[in-house]
Design a protein around this motif. Structure first.
Motif, short mmCIF file in Angstrom:
data_model
loop_
_atom_site.label_atom_id
_atom_site.label_comp_id
_atom_site.label_asym_id
_atom_site.label_seq_id
_atom_site.Cartn_x
_atom_site.Cartn_y
_atom_site.Cartn_z
N ALA A 9 -1.13 -5.58 4.42
CA ALA A 9 -1.68 -6.93 4.58
C ALA A 9 -0.59 -7.95 4.86
O ALA A 9 -0.77 -8.84 5.71
CB ALA A 9 -2.47 -7.32 3.34
N ALA A 10 0.53 -7.85 4.17
CA ALA A 10 1.62 -8.82 4.40
C ALA A 10 2.30 -8.61 5.74
O ALA A 10 2.94 -9.52 6.27
CB ALA A 10 2.64 -8.73 3.26
N GLN A 11 2.13 -7.43 6.33
CA GLN A 11 2.72 -7.14 7.63
C GLN A 11 1.79 -7.50 8.79
O GLN A 11 2.17 -7.40 9.94
CB GLN A 11 3.09 -5.65 7.69
CG GLN A 11 4.10 -5.31 8.77
CD GLN A 11 4.60 -3.90 8.64
OE1 GLN A 11 3.83 -2.97 8.42
NE2 GLN A 11 5.91 -3.74 8.77
N LEU B 8 1.78 -10.82 -0.85
CA LEU B 8 3.22 -11.07 -0.98
C LEU B 8 3.62 -11.21 -2.46
O LEU B 8 4.69 -10.73 -2.85
CB LEU B 8 3.62 -12.34 -0.22
CG LEU B 8 3.84 -12.18 1.26
CD1 LEU B 8 4.15 -13.53 1.90
CD2 LEU B 8 4.96 -11.19 1.55
N THR B 9 2.78 -11.85 -3.24
CA THR B 9 3.07 -11.97 -4.67
C THR B 9 3.10 -10.59 -5.31
O THR B 9 3.99 -10.29 -6.13
CB THR B 9 2.04 -12.88 -5.36
OG1 THR B 9 2.07 -14.17 -4.72
CG2 THR B 9 2.36 -13.05 -6.84
N ASP C 243 9.83 -11.11 12.64
CA ASP C 243 9.96 -9.66 12.42
C ASP C 243 9.39 -9.37 11.05
O ASP C 243 9.87 -9.90 10.05
CB ASP C 243 11.42 -9.24 12.50
CG ASP C 243 11.62 -7.75 12.33
OD1 ASP C 243 10.68 -7.04 11.90
OD2 ASP C 243 12.73 -7.28 12.63
N LEU C 244 8.38 -8.54 10.98
CA LEU C 244 7.68 -8.28 9.72
C LEU C 244 8.09 -6.99 9.04
O LEU C 244 7.36 -6.46 8.21
CB LEU C 244 6.17 -8.31 9.98
CG LEU C 244 5.68 -9.73 10.27
CD1 LEU C 244 4.38 -9.71 11.04
CD2 LEU C 244 5.52 -10.50 8.98
N ALA D 219 11.37 -7.96 2.25
CA ALA D 219 12.62 -8.50 2.78
C ALA D 219 12.38 -9.36 4.03
O ALA D 219 13.05 -10.37 4.23
CB ALA D 219 13.60 -7.37 3.09
N ALA D 220 11.43 -8.96 4.86
CA ALA D 220 11.14 -9.70 6.09
C ALA D 220 10.66 -11.13 5.81
O ALA D 220 10.87 -12.03 6.62
CB ALA D 220 10.08 -8.96 6.91
N TRP D 221 10.05 -11.34 4.66
CA TRP D 221 9.52 -12.66 4.30
C TRP D 221 10.55 -13.50 3.53
O TRP D 221 10.19 -14.38 2.75
CB TRP D 221 8.24 -12.50 3.47
CG TRP D 221 7.04 -12.13 4.27
CD1 TRP D 221 6.63 -10.89 4.64
CD2 TRP D 221 6.08 -13.04 4.81
NE1 TRP D 221 5.47 -10.96 5.37
CE2 TRP D 221 5.11 -12.28 5.48
CE3 TRP D 221 5.94 -14.44 4.78
CZ2 TRP D 221 4.02 -12.84 6.13
CZ3 TRP D 221 4.84 -15.00 5.42
CH2 TRP D 221 3.91 -14.21 6.09
N ALA D 222 11.83 -13.27 3.75
CA ALA D 222 12.90 -13.92 2.98
C ALA D 222 12.80 -15.45 2.94
O ALA D 222 13.09 -16.06 1.91
CB ALA D 222 14.27 -13.51 3.52
#
Length: 180
Positions: free
Chosen positions: A63-65, A84-85, A128-129, A158-161
């Motif tokens: 889902a986050a990707q 994400l959480t 970049d996901l 890591a992609a959502w830094a």
């Protein structure tokens, strides 16, 4: 691990994760996530094969990707925030699947009032996901899958830094609500 080959005529790239796979592009997709039909089909098949212990983490990573496409949809914003959480709680706080499932069922009810907002905000999606996709999990053997799913979760997190501080705040509120 993402397949970055030139896509042949009959291959289709997922608009979310970028996975390039051959298959029928006219199949079903998720209602508000940015999925391609082949990618969504792989994920649906994977969920049917996984045991309950691995399903939560795979769902959070997937889902986050796949966050694009329906940013105006409350469900899409909530999906990104909650998944994400969950990734943050698992990757950084080592919360296990069973407890994570319990926490995520009530996350919105516990966190949004503390934030004093009625809905989850839209987060800025990274370009970049993550390098690991559902395709990598699909290609892994049964013994390797748990490790590849862990790598997938870490890669997506890591992609959502750029959004880590915000999401860590939500995770901290969730942990405090559960006395951790």
């Amino acid at each position: 691990m993402k397949d970055r080959r030139r896509s042949p005529h009959d291959a289709v790239a997922c608009p979310g994760c970028g996975l390039v796979e051959e298959g029928d592009a006219s199949g079903s997709v998720h209602a508000y996530m940015s999925t391609g039909a082949v990618c969504w089909g792989l994920f649906s098949q994977l969920l049917a094969e996984l045991g309950p212990e691995a399903t939560r983490l795979a769902t959070d990573a997937y889902a986050a990707q796949h966050p694009f496409g329906r940013e105006d949809d409350r469900r899409q914003r909530q999906s990104v925030a909650v998944h994400l959480t969950a990734l943050c709680l698992h990757v950084e706080n080592r919360v296990r699947e069973k407890q994570l499932r319990r926490m995520m069922t009530s996350l919105s009810r516990l966190v949004l009032p503390r934030l004093e907002v009625p809905e989850w905000p839209m987060l800025a999606s990274p370009s970049d996901l993550g390098q690991v996709t559902v395709g990598d999990v699909d290609r892994a053997g049964p013994e390797e899958r748990p490790q590849v799913i862990e790598e997938w979760a870490s890669s997506v997190w890591a992609a959502w830094a750029e959004e880590h501080d915000t999401v860590r705040g939500w995770a901290a509120l969730a942990l405090s609500a559960y006395g951790r």
